[in-house]
Design a protein around this motif. Structure first.
Motif, PDB file in Angstrom:
ATOM      1  N   HIS A 129      10.845  -0.955   0.022  1.00 48.10           N
ATOM      2  CA  HIS A 129      11.218  -0.171   1.198  1.00 48.10           C
ATOM      3  C   HIS A 129      11.235  -0.985   2.495  1.00 48.10           C
ATOM      4  O   HIS A 129      11.350  -0.412   3.576  1.00 48.10           O
ATOM      5  CB  HIS A 129      10.255   1.017   1.367  1.00 48.10           C
ATOM      6  N   GLY A 130      11.073  -2.316   2.385  1.00 47.74           N
ATOM      7  CA  GLY A 130      11.224  -3.153   3.567  1.00 47.74           C
ATOM      8  C   GLY A 130      10.013  -3.244   4.481  1.00 47.74           C
ATOM      9  O   GLY A 130      10.082  -3.863   5.543  1.00 47.74           O
ATOM     10  N   ILE A 131       8.905  -2.639   4.102  1.00 48.86           N
ATOM     11  CA  ILE A 131       7.695  -2.727   4.924  1.00 48.86           C
ATOM     12  C   ILE A 131       7.239  -4.179   4.950  1.00 48.86           C
ATOM     13  O   ILE A 131       7.195  -4.843   3.912  1.00 48.86           O
ATOM     14  CB  ILE A 131       6.599  -1.794   4.367  1.00 48.86           C
ATOM     15  N   THR A 132       6.896  -4.677   6.135  1.00 46.40           N
ATOM     16  CA  THR A 132       6.682  -6.107   6.329  1.00 46.40           C
ATOM     17  C   THR A 132       5.249  -6.389   6.781  1.00 46.40           C
ATOM     18  O   THR A 132       4.709  -5.687   7.637  1.00 46.40           O
ATOM     19  CB  THR A 132       7.681  -6.653   7.361  1.00 46.40           C
ATOM     20  N   PRO A 180       0.799  -1.231   0.000  1.00 45.81           N
ATOM     21  CA  PRO A 180       0.000   0.000   0.000  1.00 45.81           C
ATOM     22  C   PRO A 180       0.832   1.282   0.000  1.00 45.81           C
ATOM     23  O   PRO A 180       0.276   2.363  -0.162  1.00 45.81           O
ATOM     24  CB  PRO A 180      -0.828  -0.124   1.287  1.00 45.81           C
ATOM     25  N   HIS A 181       2.141   1.160   0.148  1.00 43.53           N
ATOM     26  CA  HIS A 181       2.994   2.342   0.184  1.00 43.53           C
ATOM     27  C   HIS A 181       3.206   2.935  -1.206  1.00 43.53           C
ATOM     28  O   HIS A 181       2.812   4.053  -1.491  1.00 43.53           O
ATOM     29  CB  HIS A 181       4.344   1.981   0.830  1.00 43.53           C
ATOM     30  N   ARG A 182       3.800   2.146  -2.100  1.00 39.15           N
ATOM     31  CA  ARG A 182       4.058   2.635  -3.464  1.00 39.15           C
ATOM     32  C   ARG A 182       3.573   1.634  -4.517  1.00 39.15           C
ATOM     33  O   ARG A 182       4.021   1.668  -5.652  1.00 39.15           O
ATOM     34  CB  ARG A 182       5.561   2.886  -3.660  1.00 39.15           C
ATOM     35  N   HIS A 183       2.705   0.717  -4.133  1.00 37.86           N
ATOM     36  CA  HIS A 183       2.119  -0.257  -5.056  1.00 37.86           C
ATOM     37  C   HIS A 183       3.140  -1.236  -5.623  1.00 37.86           C
ATOM     38  O   HIS A 183       2.941  -1.806  -6.697  1.00 37.86           O
ATOM     39  CB  HIS A 183       1.373   0.442  -6.207  1.00 37.86           C
ATOM     40  N   TYR A 184       4.227  -1.463  -4.895  1.00 42.12           N
ATOM     41  CA  TYR A 184       5.236  -2.410  -5.362  1.00 42.12           C
ATOM     42  C   TYR A 184       4.675  -3.836  -5.274  1.00 42.12           C
ATOM     43  O   TYR A 184       3.952  -4.177  -4.337  1.00 42.12           O
ATOM     44  CB  TYR A 184       6.500  -2.293  -4.498  1.00 42.12           C
ATOM     45  N   PRO A 185       5.006  -4.702  -6.236  1.00 40.56           N
ATOM     46  CA  PRO A 185       4.482  -6.075  -6.203  1.00 40.56           C
ATOM     47  C   PRO A 185       5.117  -6.907  -5.093  1.00 40.56           C
ATOM     48  O   PRO A 185       6.328  -7.137  -5.092  1.00 40.56           O
ATOM     49  CB  PRO A 185       4.835  -6.621  -7.595  1.00 40.56           C
ATOM     50  N   LEU A 186       4.294  -7.379  -4.183  1.00 38.25           N
ATOM     51  CA  LEU A 186       4.814  -8.178  -3.079  1.00 38.25           C
ATOM     52  C   LEU A 186       5.258  -9.557  -3.545  1.00 38.25           C
ATOM     53  O   LEU A 186       6.077 -10.212  -2.891  1.00 38.25           O
ATOM     54  CB  LEU A 186       3.760  -8.292  -1.980  1.00 38.25           C
ATOM     55  N   GLY A 187       4.742 -10.016  -4.678  1.00 32.55           N
ATOM     56  CA  GLY A 187       5.209 -11.279  -5.226  1.00 32.55           C
ATOM     57  C   GLY A 187       6.649 -11.214  -5.680  1.00 32.55           C
ATOM     58  O   GLY A 187       7.308 -12.248  -5.833  1.00 32.55           O
ATOM     59  N   ALA A 188       7.163 -10.007  -5.906  1.00 34.88           N
ATOM     60  CA  ALA A 188       8.561  -9.808  -6.284  1.00 34.88           C
ATOM     61  C   ALA A 188       9.403  -9.442  -5.072  1.00 34.88           C
ATOM     62  O   ALA A 188      10.522  -8.952  -5.219  1.00 34.88           O
ATOM     63  CB  ALA A 188       8.664  -8.719  -7.352  1.00 34.88           C
ATOM     64  N   ASP A 195       7.368 -16.190   8.342  1.00 29.42           N
ATOM     65  CA  ASP A 195       6.058 -16.371   7.720  1.00 29.42           C
ATOM     66  C   ASP A 195       5.510 -15.068   7.158  1.00 29.42           C
ATOM     67  O   ASP A 195       4.356 -15.016   6.714  1.00 29.42           O
ATOM     68  CB  ASP A 195       5.059 -16.934   8.744  1.00 29.42           C
ATOM     69  N   ALA A 196       6.314 -14.019   7.172  1.00 36.61           N
ATOM     70  CA  ALA A 196       5.876 -12.701   6.694  1.00 36.61           C
ATOM     71  C   ALA A 196       6.466 -12.411   5.320  1.00 36.61           C
ATOM     72  O   ALA A 196       7.363 -13.113   4.833  1.00 36.61           O
ATOM     73  CB  ALA A 196       6.288 -11.625   7.692  1.00 36.61           C
ATOM     74  N   ILE A 197       5.937 -11.360   4.694  1.00 34.92           N
ATOM     75  CA  ILE A 197       6.473 -10.858   3.427  1.00 34.92           C
ATOM     76  C   ILE A 197       7.064  -9.474   3.669  1.00 34.92           C
ATOM     77  O   ILE A 197       6.392  -8.593   4.218  1.00 34.92           O
ATOM     78  CB  ILE A 197       5.391 -10.757   2.340  1.00 34.92           C
ATOM     79  N   GLN A 198       8.297  -9.280   3.236  1.00 34.43           N
ATOM     80  CA  GLN A 198       8.938  -7.980   3.333  1.00 34.43           C
ATOM     81  C   GLN A 198       9.010  -7.366   1.944  1.00 34.43           C
ATOM     82  O   GLN A 198       9.589  -7.945   1.024  1.00 34.43           O
ATOM     83  CB  GLN A 198      10.347  -8.104   3.914  1.00 34.43           C
ATOM     84  N   CYS A 199       8.382  -6.212   1.794  1.00 34.05           N
ATOM     85  CA  CYS A 199       8.361  -5.534   0.493  1.00 34.05           C
ATOM     86  C   CYS A 199       9.783  -5.276   0.015  1.00 34.05           C
ATOM     87  O   CYS A 199      10.626  -4.754   0.757  1.00 34.05           O
ATOM     88  CB  CYS A 199       7.583  -4.227   0.596  1.00 34.05           C
ATOM     89  N   GLY A 200      10.057  -5.615  -1.231  1.00 31.74           N
ATOM     90  CA  GLY A 200      11.394  -5.463  -1.777  1.00 31.74           C
ATOM     91  C   GLY A 200      11.778  -4.037  -2.100  1.00 31.74           C
ATOM     92  O   GLY A 200      12.931  -3.785  -2.465  1.00 31.74           O
ATOM     93  N   CYS A 245       0.491  -5.195   8.992  1.00 28.61           N
ATOM     94  CA  CYS A 245       1.845  -4.648   8.915  1.00 28.61           C
ATOM     95  C   CYS A 245       2.508  -4.760  10.280  1.00 28.61           C
ATOM     96  O   CYS A 245       1.950  -4.353  11.303  1.00 28.61           O
ATOM     97  CB  CYS A 245       1.798  -3.183   8.477  1.00 28.61           C
ATOM     98  N   THR A 246       3.725  -5.312  10.301  1.00 27.30           N
ATOM     99  CA  THR A 246       4.432  -5.539  11.558  1.00 27.30           C
ATOM    100  C   THR A 246       5.732  -4.738  11.679  1.00 27.30           C
ATOM    101  O   THR A 246       6.306  -4.668  12.765  1.00 27.30           O
ATOM    102  CB  THR A 246       4.772  -7.034  11.715  1.00 27.30           C
ATOM    103  N   PHE A 247       6.171  -4.124  10.565  1.00 27.73           N
ATOM    104  CA  PHE A 247       7.469  -3.445  10.613  1.00 27.73           C
ATOM    105  C   PHE A 247       7.560  -2.423   9.488  1.00 27.73           C
ATOM    106  O   PHE A 247       7.254  -2.726   8.336  1.00 27.73           O
ATOM    107  CB  PHE A 247       8.593  -4.479  10.466  1.00 27.73           C
ATOM    108  N   VAL A 248       7.957  -1.197   9.881  1.00 28.23           N
ATOM    109  CA  VAL A 248       8.259  -0.135   8.913  1.00 28.23           C
ATOM    110  C   VAL A 248       9.673   0.351   9.231  1.00 28.23           C
ATOM    111  O   VAL A 248       9.894   0.997  10.263  1.00 28.23           O
ATOM    112  CB  VAL A 248       7.252   1.026   9.001  1.00 28.23           C
ATOM    113  N   PRO A 249      10.655   0.044   8.384  1.00 23.56           N
ATOM    114  CA  PRO A 249      12.050   0.348   8.726  1.00 23.56           C
ATOM    115  C   PRO A 249      12.333   1.824   8.980  1.00 23.56           C
ATOM    116  O   PRO A 249      13.228   2.154   9.773  1.00 23.56           O
ATOM    117  CB  PRO A 249      12.823  -0.145   7.495  1.00 23.56           C
ATOM    118  N   SER A 250      11.600   2.718   8.355  1.00 24.06           N
ATOM    119  CA  SER A 250      11.898   4.149   8.428  1.00 24.06           C
ATOM    120  C   SER A 250      11.275   4.843   9.632  1.00 24.06           C
ATOM    121  O   SER A 250      11.468   6.046   9.808  1.00 24.06           O
ATOM    122  CB  SER A 250      11.428   4.839   7.143  1.00 24.06           C
ATOM    123  N   GLN A 251      10.516   4.121  10.463  1.00 25.38           N
ATOM    124  CA  GLN A 251       9.893   4.742  11.631  1.00 25.38           C
ATOM    125  C   GLN A 251       9.607   3.679  12.686  1.00 25.38           C
ATOM    126  O   GLN A 251       9.522   2.489  12.398  1.00 25.38           O
ATOM    127  CB  GLN A 251       8.610   5.477  11.236  1.00 25.38           C
TER     128      GLN A 251
END
Length: 346
Positions: free
Chosen positions: A77-80, A56-64, A70-75, A87-93
């Motif tokens: 910005h690292g949002i998990t 939901p941040h920049r519409h990046y494909p989570l499949g990539a 057991d989580a997915i980390q967005c490739g 959402c369990t982790f935002v690296p920038s805050q």
């Protein structure tokens, strides 16, 4: 959208096949389902899950992106996001905004298939998945296997229409699985709120090319051919060959098989198409993996070329319907009814 009313595309409140069960593993599997990106994977305990495939941040494909436990980390910005979409982790805050989540879809494995519910999760009743006994899966003595997955460049209703009108077998597939009797033989059908059933019984008919060298009989045969359409996108087919009346072996089953076509809307003009087969002839099942590739290619060719025409012709004229279109018309009406009900209920 053709052939439905304006604004209608496909029902959302229904169980569709998202993948064969063997496709889902530790690696992230990307699929488009009803015009939405979806990611499927197995958690460490083996449970298969399906979540939205768009960050939901920049519409990046989570499949990539990548797995972190057991989580997915967005490739990007690292949002998990965990397997439930939270959402369990935002690296920038340090804090995680409450609005940060992705959708988690109901997903159930049954038979060879993983079934997804793209609509209202409160309505996702597992009892609405096609009954495995009714579709002929798990018949004693049968070997059942997943064959192929294809993404077809045509809207999903074109493949539904193809499977709802088996008169095409004797012409589109004349060199393999059909004969002219597939069109000439009267069709028997019945329907209920969940499926449409079609059957043709061909007496003293010629064998199809596919039967040559595969059955222990040289004379005319009886054939039973049919398809059950389980709304909104699963077709269970039956094929049987028997010795015809008047022969000492009359009524003997020469070959018995089931085929399963799962037709799942991908994008608005593409379709996820899954094909599987089961038969009492175990060796024959393995042989069919290669034999049926060109047969399905003919169906997909028809779908793609029809899609090109209906998307290109200015002021597409109405179809000239035939008596044999009765089952397809019932199928279209059933799906339109589902979509109208969804629209009426918001």
């Amino acid at each position: 959208m053709y052939p439905f009313t304006e604004g209608s595309y496909a029902p959302r409140n229904g169980w569709y096949v998202a993948a064969f069960t063997h496709e889902i593993g530790e690696e992230l599997l990307s699929r488009w389902i009803l015009n939405q990106p979806v990611v499927l994977y197995r958690k460490a305990d083996g449970t298969a899950v399906a979540v939205e495939g768009r960050c939901p941040h920049r519409h990046y494909p989570l499949g990539a992106s990548k797995r972190v436990g057991d989580a997915i980390q967005c490739g990007y910005h690292g949002i998990t996001f965990n397997s439930g979409g939270k959402c369990t982790f935002v690296p920038s805050q340090q804090s995680v905004p409450g609005v940060y989540s992705i959708r988690s879809y109901p997903l159930i494995e049954r038979g060879l298939w993983a079934w997804i519910w793209p609509g209202d999760p409160e309505k996702a009743d597992p009892a609405l998945i096609p009954d495995m006994d009714e579709i002929g899966f798990g018949i004693e003595g049968y070997l059942s296997k997943p064959f192929y997955f294809h993404e077809v460049d045509g809207r999903y209703q074109l493949l539904n229409d193809n499977l709802l009108d088996l008169t095409h077998l004797g012409y589109l597939h004349a060199s393999s699985i059909g004969t002219p009797d597939d069109a000439a033989t009267p069709e028997e059908r019945d329907a209920n709120e969940r499926r449409i059933r079609s059957r043709r019984t061909m007496r003293n008919t010629q064998r199809q090319a596919i039967a040559e060298g595969r059955i222990d009989f040289d004379g005319p045969i009886d054939r039973i051919s049919g398809m059950d359409f389980h709304f909104p996108g699963f077709h269970a087919g039956i094929g049987e060959m028997l010795v015809s009346e008047g022969h000492p072996r009359a009524g003997e089953v020469l070959n018995s098989s089931r085929v399963w076509h799962a037709v799942t809307p991908a994008k608005r003009f593409t379709t996820n198409y899954f094909f599987a087969m089961g038969s009492s002839d175990h060796k024959g099942v393995d042989e069919m993996i290669e034999y049926l590739k060109p047969v399905l290619a003919e169906d997909m060719f028809a779908t793609v070329e029809i899609e090109k025409i209906i998307r290109t012709v200015d002021e597409l004229p109405p179809e000239l319907m035939l008596k044999s279109d009765g089952t397809a018309v019932l199928g279209r009406r059933a799906l339109q009814k589902m979509m109208d009900a969804e629209r009426a209920n918001g």
